[in-house]
Design a protein around this motif. Structure first.
Motif, mmCIF file in Angstrom:
data_model
loop_
_atom_site.group_PDB
_atom_site.id
_atom_site.type_symbol
_atom_site.label_atom_id
_atom_site.label_comp_id
_atom_site.label_asym_id
_atom_site.label_seq_id
_atom_site.Cartn_x
_atom_site.Cartn_y
_atom_site.Cartn_z
ATOM 1 N N UNK A 171 0.835 -1.205 0.000
ATOM 2 C CA UNK A 171 0.000 0.000 0.000
ATOM 3 C C UNK A 171 0.870 1.255 0.000
ATOM 4 N N UNK A 172 1.926 1.245 0.806
ATOM 5 C CA UNK A 172 2.842 2.390 0.838
ATOM 6 C C UNK A 172 3.525 2.556 -0.513
ATOM 7 N N UNK A 173 3.937 1.457 -1.093
ATOM 8 C CA UNK A 173 4.630 1.501 -2.390
ATOM 9 C C UNK A 173 3.705 1.926 -3.526
ATOM 10 N N UNK A 181 12.393 7.896 -8.299
ATOM 11 C CA UNK A 181 12.392 6.802 -7.321
ATOM 12 C C UNK A 181 11.673 5.558 -7.859
ATOM 13 N N UNK A 182 11.282 5.577 -9.118
ATOM 14 C CA UNK A 182 10.491 4.476 -9.670
ATOM 15 C C UNK A 182 11.234 3.148 -9.582
ATOM 16 N N UNK A 186 10.114 -0.263 -7.435
ATOM 17 C CA UNK A 186 9.971 -1.586 -8.052
ATOM 18 C C UNK A 186 10.842 -2.616 -7.333
ATOM 19 N N UNK A 187 12.047 -2.226 -6.953
ATOM 20 C CA UNK A 187 12.941 -3.121 -6.221
ATOM 21 C C UNK A 187 12.306 -3.565 -4.902
ATOM 22 N N UNK A 188 11.763 -2.582 -4.152
ATOM 23 C CA UNK A 188 11.113 -2.912 -2.875
ATOM 24 C C UNK A 188 9.879 -3.783 -3.083
ATOM 25 N N UNK A 189 9.121 -3.474 -4.134
ATOM 26 C CA UNK A 189 7.916 -4.252 -4.414
ATOM 27 C C UNK A 189 8.285 -5.697 -4.716
#
Length: 245
Positions: A171-173, A181-182, A186-189
């Motif tokens: 939700x935060x992402x 920061x895209x 994507x890396x965090x997702x």
């Protein structure tokens, strides 16, 4: 009507919208618009005096506001130094106390945002995830810039991932980020997808992150390592058909 002389104030830099000969809307915020000097003539002495008063009042207000802002920045800087010293000594209690003082008194300054980020890291290092999330949430809500806000969101996502709160992390992402920061988003997702054992989605998302990263991106090598650990290239199913004649 004295409103006929509003155009003179507009020439001086005032933000005024003349609705009709009897009404005008004056737009201003925290003295951000300073009237500038200009040469003009006024056929009406009362209007001329009013323009002169407006110019003098604007200069006085701008000077007072500038001095106020400078004083706020000086005091905020002093408290921020306390935060940095306490962080260097790994004194989490003092870090949190000084940060609370700074965000309460000078929350609109960049020092408050930087202090909250420092306090979040200090709390995380002390295994106080609740306080770390509170500090990062404050930055998300009150960040001095959208860049700071994005950094706080990414760090908050890492904590939510550690807590296995995957839905909240996604939700935060999914919230608004600056374009630069895209790739990091994507890396965090993809990290979240790995934790959920959604490996196909993770591989696809890591590849998308790599595509968005420039050659000099500091995280590119790590993302490639994570992608390789999942089997590298995305698996595809190929249908083989034979023609029967």
């Amino acid at each position: 009507s004295r409103l006929f002389f509003v155009d003179k104030l507009i020439d001086m830099g005032a933000k005024i919208m003349l609705c009709d000969p009897h009404r005008a809307v004056v737009m201003g915020h925290n003295f951000q618009s300073q009237l500038k000097a200009t040469v003009m003539s006024s056929p009406d002495i009362r209007a001329g005096i009013s323009l002169l008063i407006a110019a003098l009042s604007s200069f006085a207000a701008w000077t007072a506001w500038t001095n106020y802002q400078r004083g706020q920045a000086t005091q905020a800087s002093s408290i921020y130094e306390e935060v940095q010293r306490a962080a260097g000594l790994k004194d989490n209690a003092k870090v949190q106390g000084a940060t609370a003082n700074l965000t309460t008194k000078f929350g609109a300054t960049s020092y408050a945002t930087m202090a909250a980020l420092t306090a979040a890291k200090s709390a995380f290092d002390a295994s106080d995830l609740k306080t770390a999330k509170t500090q990062l949430s404050w930055v998300v809500e009150h960040a001095y810039t959208k860049e700071f806000q994005a950094i706080a969101k990414l760090r908050l996502t890492s904590i939510l991932l550690d807590e296995k709160n995957y839905d909240e992390a996604l939700k935060v992402l999914a919230s608004e980020f600056l374009p630069e920061f895209e790739a990091d988003v994507l890396d965090k997702k993809a990290d979240v997808f790995v934790a959920q054992n959604k490996l196909k989605e993770a591989r696809e998302t890591y590849k998308s992150a790599l595509d968005k990263m420039g050659d000099k991106h500091v995280g590119k090598q790590l993302v490639q390592i994570k992608l390789d650990a999942l089997g590298g290239a995305i698996e595809t199913k190929v249908a083989v058909t034979t023609d029967k004649k």
